[in-house]
Design a protein around this motif. Structure first.
Motif, PDB file in Angstrom:
ATOM      1  N   ALA A  38       0.833  -1.206   0.000  1.00  0.00           N
ATOM      2  CA  ALA A  38       0.000   0.000   0.000  1.00  0.00           C
ATOM      3  C   ALA A  38       0.866   1.255   0.000  1.00  0.00           C
ATOM      4  O   ALA A  38       0.596   2.214  -0.731  1.00  0.00           O
ATOM      5  CB  ALA A  38      -0.934  -0.003   1.209  1.00  0.00           C
ATOM      6  N   ARG A  39       1.911   1.252   0.802  1.00  0.00           N
ATOM      7  CA  ARG A  39       2.813   2.408   0.821  1.00  0.00           C
ATOM      8  C   ARG A  39       3.422   2.642  -0.555  1.00  0.00           C
ATOM      9  O   ARG A  39       3.494   3.773  -1.035  1.00  0.00           O
ATOM     10  CB  ARG A  39       3.926   2.203   1.848  1.00  0.00           C
ATOM     11  CG  ARG A  39       3.467   2.304   3.278  1.00  0.00           C
ATOM     12  CD  ARG A  39       4.621   2.058   4.231  1.00  0.00           C
ATOM     13  NE  ARG A  39       4.192   2.105   5.612  1.00  0.00           N
ATOM     14  CZ  ARG A  39       5.016   1.968   6.636  1.00  0.00           C
ATOM     15  NH1 ARG A  39       6.311   1.783   6.439  1.00  0.00           N
ATOM     16  NH2 ARG A  39       4.559   2.017   7.872  1.00  0.00           N
ATOM     17  N   LEU A  42       0.725   4.007  -2.988  1.00  0.00           N
ATOM     18  CA  LEU A  42       0.393   5.408  -2.722  1.00  0.00           C
ATOM     19  C   LEU A  42       1.526   6.336  -3.161  1.00  0.00           C
ATOM     20  O   LEU A  42       1.279   7.454  -3.623  1.00  0.00           O
ATOM     21  CB  LEU A  42       0.047   5.601  -1.248  1.00  0.00           C
ATOM     22  CG  LEU A  42      -1.265   4.918  -0.822  1.00  0.00           C
ATOM     23  CD1 LEU A  42      -1.437   4.962   0.688  1.00  0.00           C
ATOM     24  CD2 LEU A  42      -2.459   5.542  -1.528  1.00  0.00           C
ATOM     25  N   ARG A  43       2.766   5.860  -3.070  1.00  0.00           N
ATOM     26  CA  ARG A  43       3.892   6.649  -3.589  1.00  0.00           C
ATOM     27  C   ARG A  43       3.828   6.754  -5.108  1.00  0.00           C
ATOM     28  O   ARG A  43       4.189   7.782  -5.678  1.00  0.00           O
ATOM     29  CB  ARG A  43       5.213   6.031  -3.147  1.00  0.00           C
ATOM     30  CG  ARG A  43       5.509   6.219  -1.672  1.00  0.00           C
ATOM     31  CD  ARG A  43       6.883   5.651  -1.306  1.00  0.00           C
ATOM     32  NE  ARG A  43       7.003   5.552   0.124  1.00  0.00           N
ATOM     33  CZ  ARG A  43       7.268   4.437   0.799  1.00  0.00           C
ATOM     34  NH1 ARG A  43       7.502   3.315   0.160  1.00  0.00           N
ATOM     35  NH2 ARG A  43       7.334   4.432   2.106  1.00  0.00           N
ATOM     36  N   VAL A  45       1.106   6.808  -6.910  1.00  0.00           N
ATOM     37  CA  VAL A  45       0.067   7.806  -7.210  1.00  0.00           C
ATOM     38  C   VAL A  45       0.616   9.206  -6.996  1.00  0.00           C
ATOM     39  O   VAL A  45       0.410  10.095  -7.818  1.00  0.00           O
ATOM     40  CB  VAL A  45      -1.191   7.571  -6.345  1.00  0.00           C
ATOM     41  CG1 VAL A  45      -2.183   8.714  -6.507  1.00  0.00           C
ATOM     42  CG2 VAL A  45      -1.835   6.235  -6.710  1.00  0.00           C
ATOM     43  N   GLU A  87      -8.107  -1.438  -4.408  1.00  0.00           N
ATOM     44  CA  GLU A  87      -8.153   0.004  -4.628  1.00  0.00           C
ATOM     45  C   GLU A  87      -9.053   0.706  -3.613  1.00  0.00           C
ATOM     46  O   GLU A  87      -8.786   1.840  -3.230  1.00  0.00           O
ATOM     47  CB  GLU A  87      -8.606   0.284  -6.057  1.00  0.00           C
ATOM     48  CG  GLU A  87      -7.550  -0.130  -7.065  1.00  0.00           C
ATOM     49  CD  GLU A  87      -8.114  -0.442  -8.428  1.00  0.00           C
ATOM     50  OE1 GLU A  87      -9.001   0.296  -8.897  1.00  0.00           O
ATOM     51  OE2 GLU A  87      -7.657  -1.426  -9.031  1.00  0.00           O
ATOM     52  N   LEU A  90      -7.008   1.311  -0.562  1.00  0.00           N
ATOM     53  CA  LEU A  90      -6.045   2.383  -0.801  1.00  0.00           C
ATOM     54  C   LEU A  90      -6.721   3.750  -0.835  1.00  0.00           C
ATOM     55  O   LEU A  90      -6.164   4.733  -0.360  1.00  0.00           O
ATOM     56  CB  LEU A  90      -5.311   2.134  -2.126  1.00  0.00           C
ATOM     57  CG  LEU A  90      -4.438   0.885  -2.160  1.00  0.00           C
ATOM     58  CD1 LEU A  90      -4.013   0.581  -3.589  1.00  0.00           C
ATOM     59  CD2 LEU A  90      -3.232   1.043  -1.268  1.00  0.00           C
ATOM     60  N   GLU A  93      -6.943   5.850   2.219  1.00  0.00           N
ATOM     61  CA  GLU A  93      -5.732   6.531   2.667  1.00  0.00           C
ATOM     62  C   GLU A  93      -5.499   7.836   1.931  1.00  0.00           C
ATOM     63  O   GLU A  93      -4.524   8.526   2.200  1.00  0.00           O
ATOM     64  CB  GLU A  93      -4.516   5.612   2.475  1.00  0.00           C
ATOM     65  CG  GLU A  93      -4.591   4.314   3.251  1.00  0.00           C
ATOM     66  CD  GLU A  93      -4.549   4.526   4.752  1.00  0.00           C
ATOM     67  OE1 GLU A  93      -3.834   5.438   5.216  1.00  0.00           O
ATOM     68  OE2 GLU A  93      -5.259   3.789   5.471  1.00  0.00           O
ATOM     69  N   MET A  94      -6.362   8.165   0.984  1.00  0.00           N
ATOM     70  CA  MET A  94      -6.170   9.373   0.174  1.00  0.00           C
ATOM     71  C   MET A  94      -7.245  10.400   0.482  1.00  0.00           C
ATOM     72  O   MET A  94      -8.372  10.051   0.783  1.00  0.00           O
ATOM     73  CB  MET A  94      -6.245   9.021  -1.318  1.00  0.00           C
ATOM     74  CG  MET A  94      -5.191   8.064  -1.785  1.00  0.00           C
ATOM     75  SD  MET A  94      -5.413   7.662  -3.526  1.00  0.00           S
ATOM     76  CE  MET A  94      -4.977   9.231  -4.274  1.00  0.00           C
ATOM     77  N   PRO A  97      -9.745  10.913  -2.734  1.00  0.00           N
ATOM     78  CA  PRO A  97      -9.359   9.703  -3.463  1.00  0.00           C
ATOM     79  C   PRO A  97      -9.273   9.978  -4.959  1.00  0.00           C
ATOM     80  O   PRO A  97      -9.986  10.827  -5.478  1.00  0.00           O
ATOM     81  CB  PRO A  97     -10.487   8.715  -3.176  1.00  0.00           C
ATOM     82  CG  PRO A  97     -11.379   9.347  -2.175  1.00  0.00           C
ATOM     83  CD  PRO A  97     -11.031  10.789  -2.069  1.00  0.00           C
ATOM     84  N   LEU A 102      -5.182   5.470  -8.864  1.00  0.00           N
ATOM     85  CA  LEU A 102      -4.977   4.238  -8.101  1.00  0.00           C
ATOM     86  C   LEU A 102      -5.000   3.023  -9.022  1.00  0.00           C
ATOM     87  O   LEU A 102      -4.158   2.132  -8.904  1.00  0.00           O
ATOM     88  CB  LEU A 102      -6.053   4.077  -7.027  1.00  0.00           C
ATOM     89  CG  LEU A 102      -5.845   4.845  -5.734  1.00  0.00           C
ATOM     90  CD1 LEU A 102      -7.063   4.716  -4.841  1.00  0.00           C
ATOM     91  CD2 LEU A 102      -4.613   4.330  -5.006  1.00  0.00           C
TER      92      LEU A 102
END
Length: 194
Positions: A38-39, A42-43, A45, A87, A90, A93-94, A97, A102
């Motif tokens: 996930a980290r 997200l990086r 994105v 997704e 994830l 976490e945004m 979103p 994603l």
């Protein structure tokens, strides 16, 4: 507490990779892998939003390579550990979103992992041999699940060898379904753009 409870810790990517490789608890291993992936996603994105090119996190590729190489690891756990986070998870976490970014990051990462790990994926795919008749038993389910996951990941590469292996797997299945010999192998559209 009311669900869901989110605990923040100070685990680094390296810490999560160690947990994924060595934690004695199967759930903790899976959870560490999900958090590590996930980290990375997200990086990806964030990089896309900043106009930068995406790069596969080496620590994630190394962690997945170790999972594939660990023959003592329960095959069902290995199969589940080789799945990127959903997704929807994830997106939580945004803020706000970005489902399109994603999706692109997830597909790009899966394809990049398949490229980086292709030899290990093929090795695990070929190592699976079904002994005896099909049974819905754990001794067969785990290896079958891992084999299918490896085949699915390789499918991201859209190679003729992978299409042939997928077709052969389907034709040889013995789970009570009959596949007619008159059906020809379908032509698969690429899952990913160039």
């Amino acid at each position: 507490f009311s669900a869901p409870v989110r605990l923040r810790d100070r685990l680094t990517d390296a810490d999560l990779a160690v947990l994924l490789a060595h934690d004695p608890d199967s759930f903790n291993r899976w959870e560490a892998g999900q958090r590590l992936a996930a980290r990375g996603l997200l990086r990806q994105v964030a990089a896309a939003h900043a106009g930068k090119s995406m790069e596969l996190p080496a620590i994630l590729a190394d962690a997945w390579r170790r999972i594939l190489a660990d023959e003592d690891l329960d095959p069902s756990l290995a199969a589940h550990a080789l799945v990127l986070p959903d997704e929807e998870v994830l997106a939580e976490e945004m803020s706000p979103p970005d489902p399109v970014a994603l999706r692109r990051a997830r597909l790009w990462t899966e394809r990049s992992l398949a490229k980086a790990l292709a030899p290990a994926l093929w090795a695990r795919l070929r190592a699976y041999r079904r002994d005896g008749a099909y049974q819905p038993a754990p001794a067969q389910i785990g290896p079958r699940r891992l084999r299918n996951r490896c085949l699915d990941l390789l499918g991201a590469l859209d190679l003729a060898d992978v299409r042939a292996a997928a077709w052969a797997t389907g034709r040889k299945s013995a789970n009570g379904q009959t596949v007619s010999g008159k059906i020809s192998a379908p032509s698969f559209a690429p899952r990913f753009g160039t």
